[in-house]
Design a protein around this motif. Structure first.
Motif, PDB file in Angstrom:
ATOM      1  N   ALA A 163      30.614  48.338  33.458  1.00  0.00           N
ATOM      2  CA  ALA A 163      32.043  48.242  33.747  1.00  0.00           C
ATOM      3  C   ALA A 163      32.281  47.530  35.076  1.00  0.00           C
ATOM      4  CB  ALA A 163      32.674  49.628  33.765  1.00  0.00           C
ATOM      5  N   VAL A 164      31.484  47.877  36.095  1.00  0.00           N
ATOM      6  CA  VAL A 164      31.627  47.229  37.408  1.00  0.00           C
ATOM      7  C   VAL A 164      31.292  45.746  37.310  1.00  0.00           C
ATOM      8  CG1 VAL A 164      30.684  47.121  39.747  1.00  0.00           C
ATOM      9  CG2 VAL A 164      31.261  49.332  38.735  1.00  0.00           C
ATOM     10  N   LEU A 165      30.215  45.402  36.614  1.00  0.00           N
ATOM     11  CA  LEU A 165      29.832  43.995  36.471  1.00  0.00           C
ATOM     12  C   LEU A 165      30.923  43.192  35.765  1.00  0.00           C
ATOM     13  CD1 LEU A 165      26.079  44.435  35.487  1.00  0.00           C
ATOM     14  CD2 LEU A 165      26.933  43.320  37.563  1.00  0.00           C
ATOM     15  N   THR A 166      31.514  43.780  34.727  1.00  0.00           N
ATOM     16  CA  THR A 166      32.587  43.089  34.004  1.00  0.00           C
ATOM     17  C   THR A 166      33.809  42.905  34.888  1.00  0.00           C
ATOM     18  OG1 THR A 166      31.803  44.032  31.915  1.00  0.00           O
ATOM     19  CG2 THR A 166      34.048  43.166  31.954  1.00  0.00           C
ATOM     20  N   ALA A 167      34.189  43.958  35.611  1.00  0.00           N
ATOM     21  CA  ALA A 167      35.334  43.856  36.524  1.00  0.00           C
ATOM     22  C   ALA A 167      35.054  42.867  37.646  1.00  0.00           C
ATOM     23  CB  ALA A 167      35.660  45.237  37.100  1.00  0.00           C
ATOM     24  N   LEU A 168      33.823  42.817  38.096  1.00  0.00           N
ATOM     25  CA  LEU A 168      33.439  41.896  39.162  1.00  0.00           C
ATOM     26  C   LEU A 168      33.588  40.452  38.707  1.00  0.00           C
ATOM     27  CD1 LEU A 168      32.301  41.866  42.049  1.00  0.00           C
ATOM     28  CD2 LEU A 168      30.006  41.931  41.058  1.00  0.00           C
ATOM     29  N   ASP A 169      33.135  40.135  37.500  1.00  0.00           N
ATOM     30  CA  ASP A 169      33.281  38.777  36.980  1.00  0.00           C
ATOM     31  C   ASP A 169      34.750  38.371  36.904  1.00  0.00           C
ATOM     32  OD1 ASP A 169      30.557  38.487  36.694  1.00  0.00           O
ATOM     33  OD2 ASP A 169      30.535  38.930  34.547  1.00  0.00           O
ATOM     34  N   LEU A 170      35.581  39.266  36.383  1.00  0.00           N
ATOM     35  CA  LEU A 170      37.006  38.953  36.228  1.00  0.00           C
ATOM     36  C   LEU A 170      37.692  38.788  37.580  1.00  0.00           C
ATOM     37  CD1 LEU A 170      37.747  41.475  33.342  1.00  0.00           C
ATOM     38  CD2 LEU A 170      37.731  38.977  33.154  1.00  0.00           C
ATOM     39  N   THR A 171      37.329  39.646  38.521  1.00  0.00           N
ATOM     40  CA  THR A 171      37.935  39.569  39.849  1.00  0.00           C
ATOM     41  C   THR A 171      37.535  38.291  40.562  1.00  0.00           C
ATOM     42  OG1 THR A 171      37.979  41.980  40.039  1.00  0.00           O
ATOM     43  CG2 THR A 171      38.120  40.730  42.088  1.00  0.00           C
ATOM     44  N   ARG A 172      36.274  37.925  40.489  1.00  0.00           N
ATOM     45  CA  ARG A 172      35.831  36.683  41.124  1.00  0.00           C
ATOM     46  C   ARG A 172      36.528  35.472  40.522  1.00  0.00           C
ATOM     47  NH1 ARG A 172      29.303  38.029  41.496  1.00  0.00           N
ATOM     48  NH2 ARG A 172      29.436  39.390  43.337  1.00  0.00           N
ATOM     49  N   ASP A 173      36.689  35.465  39.206  1.00  0.00           N
ATOM     50  CA  ASP A 173      37.396  34.350  38.573  1.00  0.00           C
ATOM     51  C   ASP A 173      38.823  34.243  39.094  1.00  0.00           C
ATOM     52  OD1 ASP A 173      35.228  33.593  37.073  1.00  0.00           O
ATOM     53  OD2 ASP A 173      35.862  34.614  35.248  1.00  0.00           O
ATOM     54  N   THR A 174      39.450  35.387  39.307  1.00  0.00           N
ATOM     55  CA  THR A 174      40.826  35.388  39.813  1.00  0.00           C
ATOM     56  C   THR A 174      40.895  34.929  41.264  1.00  0.00           C
ATOM     57  OG1 THR A 174      41.447  37.192  38.331  1.00  0.00           O
ATOM     58  CG2 THR A 174      42.869  36.808  40.234  1.00  0.00           C
ATOM     59  N   VAL A 175      40.043  35.510  42.099  1.00  0.00           N
ATOM     60  CA  VAL A 175      40.104  35.235  43.535  1.00  0.00           C
ATOM     61  C   VAL A 175      39.568  33.840  43.868  1.00  0.00           C
ATOM     62  CG1 VAL A 175      39.261  35.972  45.807  1.00  0.00           C
ATOM     63  CG2 VAL A 175      39.943  37.678  44.103  1.00  0.00           C
ATOM     64  N   PHE A 176      38.480  33.455  43.219  1.00  0.00           N
ATOM     65  CA  PHE A 176      37.875  32.157  43.497  1.00  0.00           C
ATOM     66  C   PHE A 176      38.556  31.016  42.784  1.00  0.00           C
ATOM     67  CE2 PHE A 176      33.505  34.341  44.239  1.00  0.00           C
ATOM     68  CZ  PHE A 176      33.963  34.837  45.434  1.00  0.00           C
TER      69      PHE A 176
END
Length: 341
Positions: free
Chosen positions: A325-338
């Motif tokens: 769950a953390v890895l999936t949220a991390l990917d989505l968050t990075r795509d948004t922020v970056f």
């Protein structure tokens, strides 16, 4: 073929540099030039742009052992964004909050009371773990089928469950929330950092207080038309559902050979239909059985199937669902922020 516009080229270069900084830690400008193959002016502009945007910062210097000025080390600003992974069990809710670099900020577990308002418990536990930090994305893992398009679910067996849990929690938290089957998230973790790392094709057989499966083919998690891909617990052998043969409480006192005899019936079905090349035994039973159980299953499978298949125990430490769950949220968050490219 269209060529990249200057704006798109900058976005691609920025994301490449950010991913390298996350993967390898703080880097100097010369190191970024070497790793990216970009020119000195391009890297200089890139660093300045990312610093102005608050995405990277100077974290130190290197080069004290040579003559001349020291080179600055640049790293990602980890606190720029935060995210949460949630594992919803039948007896408790587990939450981990992490920063943009994947560092764990806090973790909270809250037991479920009888007849809970499940959405409220989840929202309160997430808020407690966040500790006042704004969250970019929350990813929930739970038992049951999750429709890949609507997010609606079947009954998961979790007290207080409701089919519209996802939109209710979104309203409560006011952030982006995704819901995924818990075994699918465990498979994501195994694929990224566990027993299936480096394999584009594998099946995860989840053996815990619930029994299920997940399928990754060509490097992609496969959910099926309605989210039911991998639901092997519903298979019947000798008139009994597979889940009733292999739930953790049922097999706890059985000999490894007996457990392997039961497991191989399901593994053979997965191999005959999917030919994944690798089957990972996850959950409490898979971890507890370790290499011994995996070897026993592999030997029995060899006698049944002509398709060569490796069988491995889970390599995940701790809660694989929560880590997925953390890895999936991390990917989505990075795509948004970056920014997407």
């Amino acid at each position: 073929m269209k060529t990249a516009t200057p704006t798109l080229a900058r976005a691609i270069n920025d994301r490449l540099a950010l991913d390298l900084l996350l993967e390898r830690g703080p880097l100097t400008a010369p190191q970024l030039r070497t790793l990216t193959g970009l020119s000195r002016p391009t890297v200089s502009d890139l660093i300045e742009r990312l610093r102005v945007d608050g995405l990277i910062e100077v974290t130190g210097e290197t080069g004290e052992d040579r003559r001349g000025p020291n080179a600055r080390l640049y790293g990602v600003v980890a606190g720029r964004a935060h995210l949460a992974g949630v594992d919803v069990r039948r007896d408790a809710v587990h939450v981990t909050v992490a920063d943009l670099a994947g560092g764990v900020v806090d973790a909270v577990t809250r037991p479920l009371p009888p007849s809970p308002d499940l959405a409220a418990v989840i929202a309160e536990t997430v808020a407690e773990a966040a500790g006042g930090r704004a969250l970019n994305t929350v990813v929930l893992g739970a038992p049951g089928l999750v429709h890949p398009r609507t997010g609606l679910t079947t009954d998961s067996g979790v007290p207080g469950w409701r089919a519209d849990l996802l939109p209710v929690i979104r309203d409560m938290l006011g952030v982006r929330v995704l819901l995924e089957n818990e075994v699918n998230l465990a498979a994501i973790a195994e694929h990224r950092v566990g027993a299936a790392a480096g394999h584009d094709d594998f099946a995860l057989l989840w053996l815990d207080d619930g029994v299920g499966g997940a399928v990754v083919l060509d490097g992609r998690l496969r959910r099926g038309a309605s989210g039911g891909a991998g639901e092997v617990g519903l298979l019947r052998f000798e008139g009994r559902e597979f889940c009733s043969l292999l739930e953790a409480d049922v097999v706890r006192d059985l000999a490894p050979g007996v457990i392997a005899d039961r497991i191989v019936q399901c593994v053979f079905t997965l191999v005959a239909v999917l030919d994944p090349g690798l089957v990972v035994l996850g959950g409490a039973t898979g971890r507890r059985g370790g290499e011994e159980l995996a070897t026993l299953v592999a030997r029995r499978l060899h006698d049944l199937s002509p398709a060569p298949t490796r069988v491995r125990p889970s390599a995940m430490e701790g809660n694989a669902v929560l880590q997925g769950a953390v890895l999936t949220a991390l990917d989505l968050t990075r795509d948004t922020v970056f920014g997407g490219t």
